[in-house]
Design an enzyme around this catalytic site. Structure first.
Site, mmCIF file in Angstrom:
data_model
loop_
_atom_site.group_PDB
_atom_site.id
_atom_site.type_symbol
_atom_site.label_atom_id
_atom_site.label_comp_id
_atom_site.label_asym_id
_atom_site.label_seq_id
_atom_site.Cartn_x
_atom_site.Cartn_y
_atom_site.Cartn_z
ATOM 1 N N ASN A 146 -4.550 5.870 -0.818
ATOM 2 C CA ASN A 146 -3.991 6.086 0.526
ATOM 3 C C ASN A 146 -3.432 7.490 0.715
ATOM 4 O O ASN A 146 -3.427 8.020 1.825
ATOM 5 C CB ASN A 146 -2.928 5.038 0.854
ATOM 6 C CG ASN A 146 -3.570 3.701 1.188
ATOM 7 O OD1 ASN A 146 -4.762 3.658 1.489
ATOM 8 N ND2 ASN A 146 -2.807 2.633 1.129
ATOM 9 N N GLU A 177 -5.483 -0.656 -7.693
ATOM 10 C CA GLU A 177 -4.497 0.298 -8.222
ATOM 11 C C GLU A 177 -3.379 -0.533 -8.850
ATOM 12 O O GLU A 177 -2.851 -1.443 -8.199
ATOM 13 C CB GLU A 177 -3.931 1.173 -7.097
ATOM 14 C CG GLU A 177 -4.928 2.178 -6.548
ATOM 15 C CD GLU A 177 -4.372 2.996 -5.391
ATOM 16 O OE1 GLU A 177 -4.731 4.181 -5.277
ATOM 17 O OE2 GLU A 177 -3.587 2.469 -4.576
ATOM 18 N N SER A 179 0.828 -1.207 0.000
ATOM 19 C CA SER A 179 0.000 0.000 0.000
ATOM 20 C C SER A 179 0.857 1.250 0.000
ATOM 21 O O SER A 179 0.330 2.348 -0.148
ATOM 22 C CB SER A 179 -0.925 -0.009 1.218
ATOM 23 O OG SER A 179 -0.193 -0.268 2.383
ATOM 24 N N HIS A 192 -2.554 -3.218 -6.087
ATOM 25 C CA HIS A 192 -3.018 -2.860 -4.748
ATOM 26 C C HIS A 192 -4.530 -3.018 -4.644
ATOM 27 O O HIS A 192 -5.286 -2.250 -5.245
ATOM 28 C CB HIS A 192 -2.579 -1.419 -4.420
ATOM 29 C CG HIS A 192 -2.933 -1.002 -3.040
ATOM 30 N ND1 HIS A 192 -3.309 0.275 -2.714
ATOM 31 C CD2 HIS A 192 -2.990 -1.708 -1.886
ATOM 32 C CE1 HIS A 192 -3.574 0.330 -1.413
ATOM 33 N NE2 HIS A 192 -3.394 -0.857 -0.899
HETATM 34 N N1 CAA Z 1 -14.043 -9.849 4.405
HETATM 35 C C1 CAA Z 1 -14.553 -10.247 3.221
HETATM 36 N N2 CAA Z 1 -15.718 -9.785 2.736
HETATM 37 C C2 CAA Z 1 -16.415 -8.923 3.508
HETATM 38 C C3 CAA Z 1 -15.951 -8.477 4.760
HETATM 39 C C4 CAA Z 1 -14.709 -8.978 5.205
HETATM 40 N N3 CAA Z 1 -14.148 -8.581 6.350
HETATM 41 N N4 CAA Z 1 -16.849 -7.612 5.276
HETATM 42 C C5 CAA Z 1 -17.842 -7.508 4.381
HETATM 43 N N5 CAA Z 1 -17.573 -8.293 3.311
HETATM 44 C C6 CAA Z 1 -18.388 -8.448 2.131
HETATM 45 C C7 CAA Z 1 -19.632 -9.208 2.521
HETATM 46 O O1 CAA Z 1 -19.381 -10.600 2.472
HETATM 47 C C8 CAA Z 1 -20.638 -8.756 1.480
HETATM 48 O O2 CAA Z 1 -20.509 -9.466 0.284
HETATM 49 P P1 CAA Z 1 -21.423 -10.777 0.048
HETATM 50 O O3 CAA Z 1 -22.791 -10.415 0.491
HETATM 51 O O4 CAA Z 1 -21.282 -11.023 -1.425
HETATM 52 O O5 CAA Z 1 -20.850 -11.846 0.884
HETATM 53 C C9 CAA Z 1 -20.182 -7.306 1.185
HETATM 54 O O6 CAA Z 1 -18.848 -7.194 1.665
HETATM 55 C C10 CAA Z 1 -21.041 -6.300 1.902
HETATM 56 O O7 CAA Z 1 -21.038 -6.641 3.260
HETATM 57 P P2 CAA Z 1 -22.259 -6.391 4.244
HETATM 58 O O8 CAA Z 1 -23.518 -6.284 3.448
HETATM 59 O O9 CAA Z 1 -22.200 -7.362 5.350
HETATM 60 O O10 CAA Z 1 -21.880 -5.061 4.975
HETATM 61 P P3 CAA Z 1 -21.991 -3.542 4.591
HETATM 62 O O11 CAA Z 1 -22.998 -3.235 3.575
HETATM 63 O O12 CAA Z 1 -22.069 -2.920 5.915
HETATM 64 O O13 CAA Z 1 -20.559 -3.228 3.917
HETATM 65 C C11 CAA Z 1 -18.239 -2.808 3.864
HETATM 66 C C12 CAA Z 1 -19.370 -3.568 4.561
HETATM 67 C C13 CAA Z 1 -18.145 -3.242 2.402
HETATM 68 C C14 CAA Z 1 -16.968 -3.189 4.605
HETATM 69 C C15 CAA Z 1 -18.563 -1.262 3.954
HETATM 70 O O14 CAA Z 1 -18.726 -0.882 5.304
HETATM 71 C C16 CAA Z 1 -17.464 -0.406 3.342
HETATM 72 O O15 CAA Z 1 -17.418 -0.207 2.131
HETATM 73 N N6 CAA Z 1 -16.575 0.119 4.200
HETATM 74 C C17 CAA Z 1 -15.439 0.937 3.750
HETATM 75 C C18 CAA Z 1 -14.332 0.010 3.346
HETATM 76 C C19 CAA Z 1 -13.157 0.775 2.816
HETATM 77 O O16 CAA Z 1 -13.112 1.998 2.733
HETATM 78 N N7 CAA Z 1 -12.148 0.008 2.426
HETATM 79 C C20 CAA Z 1 -10.908 0.574 1.954
HETATM 80 C C21 CAA Z 1 -9.911 0.539 3.065
HETATM 81 S S1 CAA Z 1 -8.391 1.222 2.547
HETATM 82 C C22 CAA Z 1 -7.549 -0.077 1.961
HETATM 83 O O17 CAA Z 1 -7.936 -1.209 1.978
HETATM 84 C C23 CAA Z 1 -6.230 0.259 1.386
HETATM 85 C C24 CAA Z 1 -5.068 0.182 2.245
HETATM 86 O O18 CAA Z 1 -3.988 -0.039 1.740
HETATM 87 C C25 CAA Z 1 -5.118 0.513 3.687
#
Ligand code: CAA
Length: 289
Positions: free
Chosen positions: A196, A158, A125, A146
C-alpha cells in the site's frame, strides 16, 4: 497455538464477513481448516457465507471444482453472530472495517475471550500492529496478516510484526500463510507496509490526473493497462478496493510519513463525501449499476 507448525486441525476464527473476511474464510476452508466466521449479527455472517457459496458454485459451474468438494468447503465454515463463539479458535484473523477505534475494541474483547495461547492477527492495511497489540495482554502473540483483494486470487500475504511480536508467532503465521497457498512477505510495522505504501500513491496520483483534466477516467485506465500491463487501471482498482478505504490509507500515509506526496487528492475526498465509494456503492469513478 501450541504446536510449532500449524496443522489442518487448527480452528481459525475470522472477524468480519465482508469482502476480505469472506475471502480469507473461503481460502482457509478450501485449505482444509475449520473456520468460524463472525460478524456483528448472525444475519451479516450468514450473508458473508452465502457470498462464499455463490463463488464456489460459480467454480463448480465452470468445471474448476467438484460439487461435493464445494459442499465440503462450505460445511467447514460456521457463521456466527457473537465474538464469544471464537473462544476455542487457536488463531483469529480480524478483518473488520479499517477504523482504529473499532479494531482496538475488537482486540480488547478477543483478548478476553480467546485462550491465552491463541494468536490474534489483524488484516489491517494501514493501522499499526504495535498499537493494536498494546490493548491486549499478549502483544507477543499479536501480528498483522494482510491479504489482498480478491483474496482467493491474490497470492501475497504481508506478515507484519509489532514491536513485541515473538519469533514463534512469526514462524507459525508464516507457516500458516504457506498452508493457505500464499506467499508470505515479512514487513516492518510502518505505515502502508510494502504494497500500500507503493500502490496507494499511484492510485491517488491517478485521481490528481483526472482532476486536472489530463485525460478521461476511461483513458487513464486504458493508458495504465496497455502502457504498464496492469491487470486493472488505477481508477478501476480504486473503485474495486473502495474509495473510502483508499482515502483512509492515504490519510494514514500522510499523517505517519508526513510528506506532501501522500496528500489525498481532493477529488478522492469529494467522491467519498458524496458516498461514491466505488463498486460496493454502485458508483465511483465508474458506474456499476
Ligand atoms: N472475489 C473472489 N474471487 C474473485 C473475485 C472476487 N471479487 N474476482 C475474481 N476472482 C477470482 C476468480 O474467481 C478467478 O478464480 P477462479 O477461476 O479460481 O474462480 C480469479 O480471481 C481470476 O478471475 P477472472 O478470470 O474472472 O478475472 P481476471 O483474469 O480478469 O482477474 C483479477 C481478475 C484477479 C481481479 C485481476 O483483474 C487483478 O489481478 N486485478 C488487480 C487486483 C489487485 O491489484 N488487487 C490488490 C488490491 S490492493 C489490496 O487488496 C490491499 C489493500 O489493503 C487495499
Amino acid at each position: 497455538m501450541s504446536n510449532d507448525k500449524v496443522g489442518a486441525e487448527l480452528k481459525i476464527g475470522i472477524v468480519g464477513a465482508g469482502q476480505m473476511g469472506g475471502g480469507i474464510a473461503q481460502v482457509a476452508a478450501t485449505s482444509g481448516f475449520s473456520v468460524v466466521l463472525a460478524d456483528i449479527s448472525l444475519d451479516a455472517a450468514q450473508k458473508g457465507l452465502a457470498a462464499i457459496q455463490k463463488r464456489l458454485d460459480s467454480q463448480v459451474s465452470r468445471g474448476k471444482l467438484q460439487a461435493d468438494d464445494a459442499a465440503a468447503i462450505s460445511q467447514r465454515i460456521s457463521a456466527v453472530g457473537e465474538l464469544e463463539q471464537l473462544a476455542d479458535c487457536q488463531l483469529v484473523i480480524e478483518a473488520a472495517s479499517e477504523r482504529v477505534d473499532l479494531k482496538l475494541e475488537l482486540f480488547r474483547k478477543l483478548d478476553g475471550i480467546c485462550h491465552e495461547d491463541a494468536i490474534l492477527a489483524s488484516n489491517t492495511s494501514s493501522i499499526s500492529i504495535t498499537t493494536i497489540a498494546a490493548v491486549t495482554r499478549r502483544p507477543q502473540q499479536v501480528i498483522g496478516m494482510h491479504f489482498f483483494n480478491p483474496v482467493p486470487a491474490m497470492k501475497l500475504v504481508e506478515v507484519i510484526g509489532g514491536l513485541a511480536t515473538s519469533d514463534d508467532t512469526f514462524s507459525k503465521v508464516i507457516a500458516l500463510a504457506e498452508q493457505l497457498g500464499k506467499s508470505p512477505v515479512k514487513c516492518q510495522d510502518k505505515a502502508g507496509f510494502v504494497v500500500n505504501r507503493i500502490l496507494l500513491p499511484m492510485l491517488n496520483e491517478a485521481c490528481f490526473v483526472l482532476e486536472e483534466g489530463v485525460a478521461s477516467a476511461k483513458d487513464i485506465d486504458t493508458a495504465m493497462t496497455l502502457g504498464c500491463a496492469h491487470p486493472m487501471g488505477p481508477l478501476t482498482l480504486a473503485d474495486f478496493i473502495g474509495l473510502d478505504t483508499c482515502l483512509a490509507i492515504m490519510e494514514v500515509l500522510h499523517r505517519d510519513l508526513g510528506d506532501d506526496k501522500y496528500r489525498p487528492a481532493p477529488l478522492l475526498r469529494k467522491y467519498v463525501a458524496a458516498g461514491w465509494l466505488g463498486k460496493k456503492s454502485g458508483r465511483g469513478f465508474f458506474s456499476y449499476e
